[in-house]
Design an enzyme around this catalytic site. Structure first.
Site, PDB file in Angstrom:
ATOM      1  CG  ASP A  23      -1.792  -1.166   1.377  1.00 10.95           C
ATOM      2  OD1 ASP A  23      -1.939  -1.864   0.343  1.00 10.95           O
ATOM      3  OD2 ASP A  23      -2.289  -1.446   2.469  1.00 10.95           O
ATOM      4  CG  ASP A  75     -10.395  -8.887  11.960  1.00 12.39           C
ATOM      5  OD1 ASP A  75     -11.019  -8.351  12.897  1.00 12.39           O
ATOM      6  OD2 ASP A  75      -9.545  -8.276  11.263  1.00 12.39           O
ATOM      7  N   GLY A  76      -9.293  -9.965   8.270  1.00  7.62           N
ATOM      8  CA  GLY A  76      -9.742  -9.301   7.035  1.00  7.62           C
ATOM      9  C   GLY A  76      -9.869  -7.801   7.255  1.00  7.62           C
ATOM     10  CB  VAL A  80      -8.053  -7.155  14.644  1.00  6.57           C
ATOM     11  CG1 VAL A  80      -6.600  -7.102  15.099  1.00  6.57           C
ATOM     12  CG2 VAL A  80      -8.958  -7.603  15.796  1.00  6.57           C
ATOM     13  CG  HIS A  96       2.650  -9.847  13.946  1.00  6.71           C
ATOM     14  ND1 HIS A  96       2.310 -11.030  14.573  1.00  6.71           N
ATOM     15  CD2 HIS A  96       4.013  -9.802  13.925  1.00  6.71           C
ATOM     16  CE1 HIS A  96       3.419 -11.696  14.909  1.00  6.71           C
ATOM     17  NE2 HIS A  96       4.467 -10.965  14.516  1.00  6.71           N
ATOM     18  CG  ASP A  98      -5.397  -7.500   8.809  1.00  4.31           C
ATOM     19  OD1 ASP A  98      -6.557  -7.641   9.238  1.00  4.31           O
ATOM     20  OD2 ASP A  98      -4.968  -8.057   7.778  1.00  4.31           O
ATOM     21  CG  HIS A 118      -2.016   1.432  19.799  1.00  6.88           C
ATOM     22  ND1 HIS A 118      -2.965   1.963  20.641  1.00  6.88           N
ATOM     23  CD2 HIS A 118      -2.119   0.074  19.946  1.00  6.88           C
ATOM     24  CE1 HIS A 118      -3.601   0.972  21.282  1.00  6.88           C
ATOM     25  NE2 HIS A 118      -3.107  -0.181  20.870  1.00  6.88           N
ATOM     26  CD  GLU A 119      -0.694  -2.634  17.637  1.00  9.72           C
ATOM     27  OE1 GLU A 119      -1.869  -2.270  17.481  1.00  9.72           O
ATOM     28  OE2 GLU A 119      -0.359  -3.439  18.523  1.00  9.72           O
ATOM     29  CG  HIS A 122       0.212  -3.069  22.828  1.00 12.46           C
ATOM     30  ND1 HIS A 122      -0.470  -2.922  24.012  1.00 12.46           N
ATOM     31  CD2 HIS A 122      -0.682  -2.776  21.845  1.00 12.46           C
ATOM     32  CE1 HIS A 122      -1.714  -2.554  23.761  1.00 12.46           C
ATOM     33  NE2 HIS A 122      -1.868  -2.446  22.468  1.00 12.46           N
ATOM     34  CG  HIS A 128      -5.521  -1.593  24.811  1.00 11.27           C
ATOM     35  ND1 HIS A 128      -6.116  -2.740  24.295  1.00 11.27           N
ATOM     36  CD2 HIS A 128      -4.698  -1.139  23.831  1.00 11.27           C
ATOM     37  CE1 HIS A 128      -5.688  -2.933  23.066  1.00 11.27           C
ATOM     38  NE2 HIS A 128      -4.823  -1.981  22.748  1.00 11.27           N
ATOM     39  CG  ASP A 280       5.932  40.881  18.357  1.00  9.52           C
ATOM     40  OD1 ASP A 280       6.517  39.908  17.809  1.00  9.52           O
ATOM     41  OD2 ASP A 280       5.754  41.973  17.801  1.00  9.52           O
ATOM     42  CG  ASP A 329      11.130  41.786  24.014  1.00 11.23           C
ATOM     43  OD1 ASP A 329      10.967  41.980  22.783  1.00 11.23           O
ATOM     44  OD2 ASP A 329      12.156  42.081  24.633  1.00 11.23           O
TER      45      ASP A 329
END
Lengths: 368, 84
Positions: A23, A75-76, A80, A96, A98, A118-119, A122, A128, A280, A329
């Site tokens: 991608d 899960d496609g 996830v 990993h 997806d 995020h990963e 972990h 989480h 300023d 200033d």
């Protein structure tokens, strides 16, 4: 936040990108991964080194459904997006992604940098968080990748395992890096009240002054607000107990000690025309609820109630603040008076009498 | 482990399967990934549902409602929300 202890027992960690998603370009994947690791190394002593062969602490791979010997399956599309394992051997520390998702560098599909950051949380031992503003919140939420994605909750979490980033300046002798508080030529980038304190900002440092008991503390800005850049140019306290910090055409809003989500924003969102590139100095008059933004030899008035810039501005500063003719200033209000800073001098201004009362050294508040 | 829910609303198979999968994936204590152990399924679906509702700040009823279902349908990380 939640942690899966004990975390890594070392601070130098290796990572390896085992394969790529079609991608995105390889360069974009490399950059996203590197930037995602940098998010965590910015606030801890952790150092990440890339290797290209062999077993790294953090193995990074794209896969679909049942992938390799991983005990979790994808899960496609949607559902996830990715997963990772807490520090340890074998799968420990691995992340990993997806491949059935659409990985991007922007807001379409799923931003690889954000999901990877995020990963990697972990992979470093975080679980989480149920704080919806936290990067470690389980559900995907797109935020502008140019903003620092860690919330205070995330920073507290990771620093509870590894501590904070060693502030190199603390290791060096204080003199060359810390500004001299009682240098008679000292000037300031910005000054603001913060409840009963007055905060003076210069470069990477700030002084906290308690006018009532003449105490002064010198600190690094990053100690309080790790995501604020050094070199803040203007700051003020608004009637909602918030502090707004300005640098260039961006501003941040702090409530308590937390940087509000969604910042920095562009100052054009306050109503300034595109031609205004920086502020300023700025001060909110607690008696009128009007905020004056000083830019060059002019100022703009902003109504905190209507949250808009008043018509008829900008006006020349010297016309409405007689005696304040040079570029400002910094400025703040204390017990009804305004204090205008220019270089090593400040002028006490009575807004009711509309006149300068006296001139002092800029650091007269530090009781040198 | 029948799914506790208002019977009239969530009969469709897809939602029921989605909820079961979600709770099994994210609200079942996972063994150490380096030891291919068996999964403990000690808690009932209602108990897992309550845990999920609590984590996301939803009304903790142990019953499926539209808000809970909506959260379950959002893209997310595959790491469980309960300790490994």
């Amino acid at each position: 936040y939640g942690v899966t202890l004990p975390g890594w027992k070392k601070t130098k960690l290796t990572y390896r990108i085992v394969n790529y998603t079609p991608d995105m370009s390889k360069e974009d994947v490399d950059k996203a991964i590197q930037k995602a690791l940098k998010v965590w190394s910015t606030v801890t002593p952790l150092i990440f080194t890339r290797i290209h062969v062999g077993i790294a602490d953090i193995m990074i791979a794209f896969g679909t459904k049942a992938h390799g010997h991983c005990p979790r399956y994808f899960d496609g599309p949607l559902g996830v997006l990715a997963h990772a394992f807490p520090p340890g051997n074998g799968f420990g520390g691995d992340a990993h992604f997806d491949e059935d998702e659409d990985w991007t560098t922007g807001s379409a599909g799923f931003n690889l940098f954000l999901v990877a950051a995020h990963e990697f949380g972990h992979a470093l031992g975080l679980s989480h968080s149920n704080d919806q503003r936290a990067l470690m919140f389980p559900n995907y939420a797109y935020v502008n990748p140019s903003e620092f994605p860690l919330s205070p909750d995330d920073i507290s979490a990771i620093q509870s395992i590894y501590g904070s980033r060693p502030n190199a300046p603390d290791k060096r002798p204080a003199t060359p890096t810390s500004p001299k508080t009682c240098d008679s030529q000292i000037s300031f980038d910005a000054v603001t009240t913060l409840r009963r304190e007055v905060i003076f900002l210069k470069g990477r440092h700030l002084w906290r002054v308690y006018p009532d008991n003449s105490e002064v503390e010198l600190e690094l800005i990053s100690t309080f607000w790790p995501t604020l850049p050094p070199g803040i140019q203007a700051a003020y306290e608004n009637p909602k107990d918030q502090i707004l910090f300005f640098k260039g055409n961006k501003f941040w809003v702090i409530s308590g000690y937390q940087v509000l989500l969604g910042y920095p924003k562009n100052i054009s969102t306050l109503g300034f025309p595109k031609g205004v590139k920086k502020i300023d100095a700025v001060v909110c008059n607690k008696n009128t609820g009007k905020t004056d933004f000083f830019i060059g030899d002019k100022y703009w008035r902003y109504d905190e109630n209507s949250q808009s810039i008043e018509t008829g501005y900008p006006r020349r500063t010297a016309d409405d603040f007689p005696g304040i003719s040079q570029r400002v200033d910094a400025v703040f209000q204390h017990k009804g008076f305004f204090y205008f800073f220019h270089g090593s001098k400040q002028r006490e201004f009575n807004p009711t009498a509309r006149k300068v009362i006296r001139e002092m050294k800029s650091n007269s508040w530090f009781n040198c | 482990n029948g799914l506790p829910a208002q019977p009239e609303k969530y009969n469709n198979e897809e939602d029921v399967k989605l909820v079961q999968d979600y709770l099994n994936k994210f609200y079942t204590v996972e063994p150490d990934p380096n030891q291919l152990g068996w999964r403990k399924n000690a808690e009932s679906t209602a108990e897992k549902l309550q845990k999920m509702q609590q984590f996301f700040g939803l009304k903790v009823t142990g019953k499926l409602d539209s808000e809970t279902l909506e959260i379950m349908k959002k893209p997310r990380c595959g790491v469980p929300d309960v300790g490994l």
